[in-house]
Design an enzyme around this catalytic site. Structure first.
Site, PDB file in Angstrom:
ATOM      1  N   CYS A  15      48.311  38.879  66.706  1.00  0.00           N
ATOM      2  CA  CYS A  15      47.256  37.911  67.010  1.00  0.00           C
ATOM      3  C   CYS A  15      47.804  36.719  67.786  1.00  0.00           C
ATOM      4  CB  CYS A  15      46.652  37.424  65.692  1.00  0.00           C
ATOM      5  SG  CYS A  15      45.325  36.250  65.920  1.00  0.00           S
ATOM      6  N   CYS A  50      47.177  29.553  62.810  1.00  0.00           N
ATOM      7  CA  CYS A  50      46.175  29.961  61.823  1.00  0.00           C
ATOM      8  C   CYS A  50      46.888  30.197  60.501  1.00  0.00           C
ATOM      9  CB  CYS A  50      45.512  31.248  62.302  1.00  0.00           C
ATOM     10  SG  CYS A  50      44.303  31.899  61.165  1.00  0.00           S
ATOM     11  N   CYS A  94      47.368  34.740  58.382  1.00  0.00           N
ATOM     12  CA  CYS A  94      48.263  35.909  58.320  1.00  0.00           C
ATOM     13  C   CYS A  94      49.706  35.496  58.565  1.00  0.00           C
ATOM     14  CB  CYS A  94      47.851  36.942  59.360  1.00  0.00           C
ATOM     15  SG  CYS A  94      46.196  37.572  59.160  1.00  0.00           S
ATOM     16  N   CYS A  96      40.378  37.686  65.929  1.00  0.00           N
ATOM     17  CA  CYS A  96      40.787  37.793  64.533  1.00  0.00           C
ATOM     18  C   CYS A  96      40.792  39.277  64.217  1.00  0.00           C
ATOM     19  CB  CYS A  96      39.823  37.050  63.616  1.00  0.00           C
ATOM     20  SG  CYS A  96      40.265  37.233  61.877  1.00  0.00           S
ATOM     21  N   GLN A 113      35.822  42.460  45.477  1.00  0.00           N
ATOM     22  CA  GLN A 113      37.204  42.466  45.988  1.00  0.00           C
ATOM     23  C   GLN A 113      37.171  42.574  47.506  1.00  0.00           C
ATOM     24  OE1 GLN A 113      40.191  42.353  44.485  1.00  0.00           O
ATOM     25  NE2 GLN A 113      39.695  42.575  42.309  1.00  0.00           N
ATOM     26  N   TYR A 137      37.633  38.939  32.315  1.00  0.00           N
ATOM     27  CA  TYR A 137      37.502  38.431  33.693  1.00  0.00           C
ATOM     28  C   TYR A 137      36.938  39.548  34.563  1.00  0.00           C
ATOM     29  CZ  TYR A 137      40.842  35.234  31.533  1.00  0.00           C
ATOM     30  OH  TYR A 137      41.490  34.383  30.656  1.00  0.00           O
ATOM     31  N   GLU A 142      33.027  37.434  31.473  1.00  0.00           N
ATOM     32  CA  GLU A 142      33.229  36.724  32.732  1.00  0.00           C
ATOM     33  C   GLU A 142      32.556  35.356  32.650  1.00  0.00           C
ATOM     34  OE1 GLU A 142      34.375  36.965  35.989  1.00  0.00           O
ATOM     35  OE2 GLU A 142      33.154  35.222  36.450  1.00  0.00           O
ATOM     36  N   ASP A 189      42.092  40.672  34.010  1.00  0.00           N
ATOM     37  CA  ASP A 189      42.291  40.427  35.451  1.00  0.00           C
ATOM     38  C   ASP A 189      41.958  38.961  35.745  1.00  0.00           C
ATOM     39  OD1 ASP A 189      42.484  40.538  38.190  1.00  0.00           O
ATOM     40  OD2 ASP A 189      40.768  41.864  38.489  1.00  0.00           O
ATOM     41  N   CYS A 244      46.837  38.572  40.318  1.00  0.00           N
ATOM     42  CA  CYS A 244      47.068  38.281  41.735  1.00  0.00           C
ATOM     43  C   CYS A 244      48.153  37.222  41.880  1.00  0.00           C
ATOM     44  CB  CYS A 244      45.771  37.842  42.406  1.00  0.00           C
ATOM     45  SG  CYS A 244      44.992  36.448  41.602  1.00  0.00           S
TER      46      CYS A 244
HETATM   47  N1  SAH Z   1      38.041  42.057  37.755  1.00  0.00           N
HETATM   48  C1  SAH Z   1      37.160  41.590  38.789  1.00  0.00           C
HETATM   49  C2  SAH Z   1      37.298  40.121  39.168  1.00  0.00           C
HETATM   50  C3  SAH Z   1      38.617  39.458  38.963  1.00  0.00           C
HETATM   51  S1  SAH Z   1      38.723  37.852  39.689  1.00  0.00           S
HETATM   52  C4  SAH Z   1      37.265  42.464  40.011  1.00  0.00           C
HETATM   53  O1  SAH Z   1      38.163  43.277  40.130  1.00  0.00           O
HETATM   54  O2  SAH Z   1      36.406  42.378  40.882  1.00  0.00           O
HETATM   55  C5  SAH Z   1      38.847  36.809  38.257  1.00  0.00           C
HETATM   56  C6  SAH Z   1      37.529  36.509  37.597  1.00  0.00           C
HETATM   57  O3  SAH Z   1      37.767  35.606  36.532  1.00  0.00           O
HETATM   58  C7  SAH Z   1      36.510  35.810  38.498  1.00  0.00           C
HETATM   59  O4  SAH Z   1      35.344  36.580  38.518  1.00  0.00           O
HETATM   60  C8  SAH Z   1      36.269  34.456  37.819  1.00  0.00           C
HETATM   61  O5  SAH Z   1      34.932  34.014  37.896  1.00  0.00           O
HETATM   62  C9  SAH Z   1      36.646  34.747  36.388  1.00  0.00           C
HETATM   63  N2  SAH Z   1      37.064  33.571  35.593  1.00  0.00           N
HETATM   64  C10 SAH Z   1      37.775  32.496  36.009  1.00  0.00           C
HETATM   65  N3  SAH Z   1      37.983  31.640  35.002  1.00  0.00           N
HETATM   66  C11 SAH Z   1      37.398  32.174  33.910  1.00  0.00           C
HETATM   67  C12 SAH Z   1      37.253  31.742  32.551  1.00  0.00           C
HETATM   68  N4  SAH Z   1      37.781  30.591  32.137  1.00  0.00           N
HETATM   69  N5  SAH Z   1      36.586  32.536  31.697  1.00  0.00           N
HETATM   70  C13 SAH Z   1      36.060  33.715  32.109  1.00  0.00           C
HETATM   71  N6  SAH Z   1      36.165  34.176  33.382  1.00  0.00           N
HETATM   72  C14 SAH Z   1      36.808  33.412  34.277  1.00  0.00           C
END
Ligand code: SAH
Length: 483
Positions: free
Chosen positions: A74, A80, A83, A175, A315, A344, A365, A414, A441
């Protein structure tokens, strides 16, 4: 205070990649973090900051370029923020991402862990994103050459914020992160607004018509475009949206929102449909390239459809999300009898992905709208053994909650980049679940949480997955087993 800016170390060899996309060198046993070099480079390093334990610096004069380099695709590379690892060959990007996991686990976690599995790379290393958010600005970033030229420039821009600046935006000419006409749509909107002299947003003064442009795409070929205005001007709005709809009849969902608030987030505002539907569909996995394996003929409970509205989280790399979820599913090792928790859960994607292999899945969540999506998606896919709750994890995930919803056999978690709240980790440690599958992540916060769990859970498998080629970000899945 002493001015260190003049201190330069000459001919330093950069030896490793460090966190946050930086690289690392050692001079006289002192670690220097460097922002603009890759391992294998030899360069003069100008020190920009001295801390007790390490220095920070920039490479000024390069004596040798590393063979791990590759020419960036790019033209905006370097400016930027998107990346930052484009100049590193993809195989080496993967190498250093895996290394990041090893480093975090040994240095932060200080726990025992098995050999980290080879990282799962992305087949598409460009055009892999299904969502991009572009900002309009009347403070286009000018390069040194442009400033020195003395010419006057159109200061309007549509693109990404320049890292470290509050109001400057890079006017994107190209991009390579998203396919499906994203590039053409962005350029058309940019040109239309320029020609018609629509005002671009002024962040400091808080005025201007055009605020952001969001493009979301799916493997199904469906496209959602959301135009965010700062000012309410129905005439100009209709003129722009009609032009977009006419030029791109393939857009499935064309939406708009007026946002006069101090920030760009539109999740708390009402979003209007100009043409088409108010949602798009994504399918997992992508079978469009394999017509011999039509959608819906699987046995594992794969082949899901997800309805994505303008506020739904999904995602951003759909193809790699599938790879990630397969790892989580394999680590969970379900037989159909298990009571599973998906913490989550976002819009419930992991919960739904594994539901047909479990007895019951409870998803939790924070965001109520995401939970509404999760419930809708369960229905859409005819999944009946999931249950979803919206609450802050530290408040809801307690022993009483587990007593009510059944003792967990497997917990999938997650969390966001910051990792889990200590109370959540403690409750997990006492849950009695045979297995925990920890998707993260951010290997640093994951390592911290694993250390807290270590007394009760040992790390059995570690599998990094690359969701974001050309960046230093790495996703990592761990299988933990009760001691
Ligand atoms: N597992 C899902 C999303 C993971 S991202 C997937 O694969 O698509 C992490 C998630 O945690 C987000 O949706 C965010 O809103 C949630 N989150 C962040 N802080 C939180 C909390 N204190 N309690 C519950 N969920 C939370």
């Amino acid at each position: 205070m002493k001015n260190f800016n003049s201190q330069v170390f000459e001919k330093v060899e950069i030896t490793a990649a460090a966190a946050e996309g930086k690289s690392l060198a050692r001079v006289d046993n002192r670690v220097i973090f460097i922002s603009n070099a890759v391992p294998g480079d030899i360069a003069d390093i100008r020190i920009t900051r001295k801390q007790k334990k390490f220095f920070e610096g920039v490479a000024t004069n390069f004596h040798r370029y590393s063979e791990k380099r590759t020419p960036p695709l790019c033209k905006h590379f370097g400016l930027c923020g998107g990346c930052k690892w484009q100049h590193l060959d993809y195989q080496w990007q993967l190498h250093y991402k895996r290394q990041q996991v090893i480093d975090a686990f040994s240095r932060i976690g200080k726990i025992q862990f098995p050999e980290v599995l080879p990282i799962i790379g992305s087949k598409e290393i460009y055009n892999y994103r299904n969502r991009l958010d572009f900002s309009f600005s009347n403070k286009k970033w000018l390069t040194i050459e442009e400033i020195n030229s003395g010419e006057t420039f159109d200061r309007n821009a549509l693109g990404f914020h320049i890292p470290g600046t509050f109001d400057k935006v890079l006017d994107l000419e190209e991009c390579h992160l998203q396919g499906n006409n994203s590039e053409q749509i962005r350029k058309f909107v940019r040109e239309f607004c320029s020609e018609k002299k629509y005002s671009f947003f002024d962040i400091r003064a808080q005025h201007g018509l055009m605020r952001t442009l969001t493009i979301r795409t799916a493997h199904t070929g469906e496209i959602m475009v959301i135009v965010q205005f700062f000012e309410n001007d129905p005439e100009k709005r209709d003129e722009l949206l009609s032009a977009i709809a006419e030029k791109f009849p393939q857009i499935t969902s064309l939406m708009w929102v007026v946002n006069p608030k101090g920030n760009d987030t539109f999740n708390d505002l009402s979003i209007h449909t100009f043409s088409g539907r108010d949602h798009i569909f994504e399918k997992m996995p992508d079978r469009s390239a394999r017509p011999d394996e039509p959608f819906g003929r699987d046995t594992d409970g794969e082949d899901l459809q997800f309805k994505i509205g303008p506020k739904s989280f999904y995602q951003t790399n759909s193809a790699q999300a599938y790879e990630l979820y397969k790892v989580a599913r394999e680590f969970a090792g379900l037989t159909g009898k298990e009571n599973v928790y998906d913490l989550y859960t976002g819009t419930g994607t992991i919960a739904l992905f594994i539901a047909k292999l479990a007895k019951k899945v409870t998803g939790v969540e924070l965001v109520p709208a995401a939970i509404a999506d999760a419930k809708e998606n369960a229905e859409l896919n005819n999944i009946k053994n999931t249950n979803f709750f919206a609450a802050d994890m530290k408040d809801i995930f307690t022993s009483a909650f587990m007593a009510e919803n059944g003792k967990p056999d497997v917990i999938i978690t997650d969390p966001p980049r910051t990792g889990m709240h200590e109370d959540v980790v403690r409750c997990m440690a006492d849950s009695g679940a045979e297995k925990v599958v920890y998707v993260s992540c951010n290997p640093a916060s994951q390592a911290r949480d694993l250390a807290l769990l270590d007394e009760k859970y040992s790390v059995e498998k570690v599998q990094p997955v690359d969701m974001f080629p050309q960046t230093h970000h790495v996703e990592n899945v761990c299988l933990l087993r009760k001691r």
